[in-house]
Motif scaffolding. Structure first.
Motif, short mmCIF file in Angstrom:
data_model
loop_
_atom_site.label_atom_id
_atom_site.label_comp_id
_atom_site.label_asym_id
_atom_site.label_seq_id
_atom_site.Cartn_x
_atom_site.Cartn_y
_atom_site.Cartn_z
N ASP A 92 -73.14 -3.50 -7.37
CA ASP A 92 -73.42 -4.73 -6.64
C ASP A 92 -74.92 -4.92 -6.44
O ASP A 92 -75.45 -6.04 -6.52
CB ASP A 92 -72.73 -4.71 -5.27
N LEU A 93 -75.61 -3.82 -6.15
CA LEU A 93 -77.05 -3.86 -5.92
C LEU A 93 -77.77 -4.35 -7.18
O LEU A 93 -78.70 -5.17 -7.11
CB LEU A 93 -77.55 -2.48 -5.52
N GLY A 96 -76.70 -8.05 -7.56
CA GLY A 96 -77.18 -8.93 -6.51
C GLY A 96 -76.10 -9.65 -5.75
O GLY A 96 -76.39 -10.58 -4.97
N SER A 97 -74.85 -9.24 -5.91
CA SER A 97 -73.74 -9.86 -5.18
C SER A 97 -72.63 -8.83 -5.00
O SER A 97 -72.57 -7.83 -5.71
CB SER A 97 -73.20 -11.08 -5.94
N SER A 98 -71.74 -9.10 -4.02
CA SER A 98 -70.67 -8.16 -3.72
C SER A 98 -69.47 -8.89 -3.14
O SER A 98 -69.61 -9.89 -2.43
CB SER A 98 -71.15 -7.09 -2.73
N CYS A 103 -71.23 -4.88 2.34
CA CYS A 103 -72.23 -4.77 1.27
C CYS A 103 -72.90 -6.12 1.01
O CYS A 103 -74.09 -6.19 0.70
CB CYS A 103 -71.59 -4.22 0.00
N ARG A 104 -72.13 -7.20 1.15
CA ARG A 104 -72.69 -8.54 0.97
C ARG A 104 -73.81 -8.79 1.98
O ARG A 104 -74.86 -9.36 1.64
CB ARG A 104 -71.58 -9.58 1.12
N LEU A 107 -76.90 -6.66 0.99
CA LEU A 107 -77.60 -7.27 -0.14
C LEU A 107 -78.38 -8.50 0.29
O LEU A 107 -79.49 -8.75 -0.21
CB LEU A 107 -76.60 -7.62 -1.23
N ASP A 108 -77.83 -9.26 1.22
CA ASP A 108 -78.54 -10.42 1.74
C ASP A 108 -79.82 -9.98 2.46
O ASP A 108 -80.89 -10.59 2.27
CB ASP A 108 -77.63 -11.20 2.69
N ILE A 110 -81.50 -7.19 1.97
CA ILE A 110 -82.43 -6.66 0.97
C ILE A 110 -83.19 -7.80 0.30
O ILE A 110 -84.42 -7.74 0.12
CB ILE A 110 -81.66 -5.84 -0.08
N PRO A 117 -84.93 -1.41 -3.40
CA PRO A 117 -83.56 -0.91 -3.61
C PRO A 117 -83.48 0.61 -3.72
O PRO A 117 -82.46 1.21 -3.36
CB PRO A 117 -83.14 -1.58 -4.92
#
Length: 316
Positions: A92-93, A96-98, A103-104, A107-108, A110, A117
């Motif tokens: 996902d990292l 760029g999406s999950s 995790c979503r 990622l947002d 980050i 990362p």
């Protein structure tokens, strides 16, 4: 979702309902497991709090997988579960999406704060060590573990906390952030010696135990009896002094972060260092019960920080 949570998300301009759900999950994890961290987070401006919740929630969720004491789970099963979750997050990292709410949210965070990362990769590597490593020969070995388990979290926080205009370069903030993360982690290790023994782990360096003539069986006996011997107290005193040095090294970094983040950091610094005071107050016998900073002291420190944080945001 509480009114406070909604206001934080709106202030942070987090409007996507699916992303909000992940941040809410992270906030609940922070409130449930990170009482000191959660109190300190409340001293940040509303628009920064969800991102700190996301970082803490992610770290706690990973730790919970590793530390799952369900008697029906073998170490191999925990390792398999953690490995699958880690592989999914790293994919996902990269993407760029999950589909995973928590995790979503991470990622947002980050993406919004441009958090490197590789800091998350190092964190997961240290968490994986907990599934197979039960002790550390030297403090250097322990420090290498703490780099991933704690120091990188301090570095993850830096973009969110921001930098004081008079702090100099961003590089100047790195070492205090690393030292504070490691100070928090070492404090946890000292407070939780008995609990970690139950998980089959010892986070006291072998070289420190040898220095004072303590072996693993002595620690297990202290766990059974609830009483620390004089040599064990010497071990703990030695590591308490090491932790205090880390707090001293980290303290100048508090003035280097943005003014609106200083009360949060000072409160966390004060309350976590206060755990060392409580360890000394029970004569270094961490086997007699779990030590903690009393509610009254937490309220006084956090209350003073809250008033000062409001004043800073209102008039700075």
């Amino acid at each position: 979702m509480s009114r406070g949570a909604r206001l934080e998300l709106l202030a942070a301009d987090i409007t996507d309902p699916e992303v909000q759900a992940g941040y809410q999950q992270a906030r609940m994890l922070n409130a449930q497991y990170g009482k000191t961290y959660y109190l300190a987070t409340l001293l940040l401006p509303r628009e920064k709090r969800p991102y700190v919740h996301a970082l803490y929630g992610f770290a706690r969720y990973a730790d919970n997988i590793v530390d799952d004491l369900d008697p029906g789970l073998t170490t191999a099963e925990r390792a398999s579960r953690f490995g699958a979750w880690t592989d999914a997050f790293l994919a996902d990292l990269s993407r760029g999406s999950s589909a995973d709410p928590l995790c979503r949210a991470v990622l947002d965070a980050i993406a919004r704060w441009q958090i490197p990362p590789e800091l998350f990769v190092d964190f997961l590597n240290s968490m994986r060590m907990d599934l197979v490593v039960t002790g550390f020969p030297t403090y250097q070995d322990l420090a290498e573990y703490m780099w991933g388990s704690a120091a990188v979290i301090g570095l993850q926080m830096l973009p969110i906390l921001g930098r004081n205009d008079s702090a100099g370069s961003e590089e100047a903030l790195r070492q205090p952030a690393i030292d504070l993360g490691m100070a928090f982690q070492l404090t946890n290790f000292l407070r939780d010696i008995a609990e970690d023994l139950d998980r089959g782990r010892i986070y006291l360096p072998r070289e420190t135990l040898d220095r004072f003539g303590v072996d693993r069986s002595d620690l297990h006996e202290a766990r059974r009896s609830g009483t620390a011997t004089a040599p064990i107290r010497d071990v703990i005193a030695f590591e308490v002094a090491r932790a205090r040095q880390l707090y001293r090294s980290a303290e100048p970094g508090i003035a280097m972060v943005h003014r609106t983040s200083q009360d949060c950091l000072r409160t966390a610094w004060t309350l976590y260092a206060g755990i060392l005071d409580e360890i000394e107050a029970v004569d270094l016998n961490v086997f007699s019960g779990r030590v903690s900073v009393g509610l009254g002291r937490r309220a006084r420190v956090a209350g003073g920080g809250l008033l000062h944080a409001w004043w800073t945001r209102r008039f700075s």
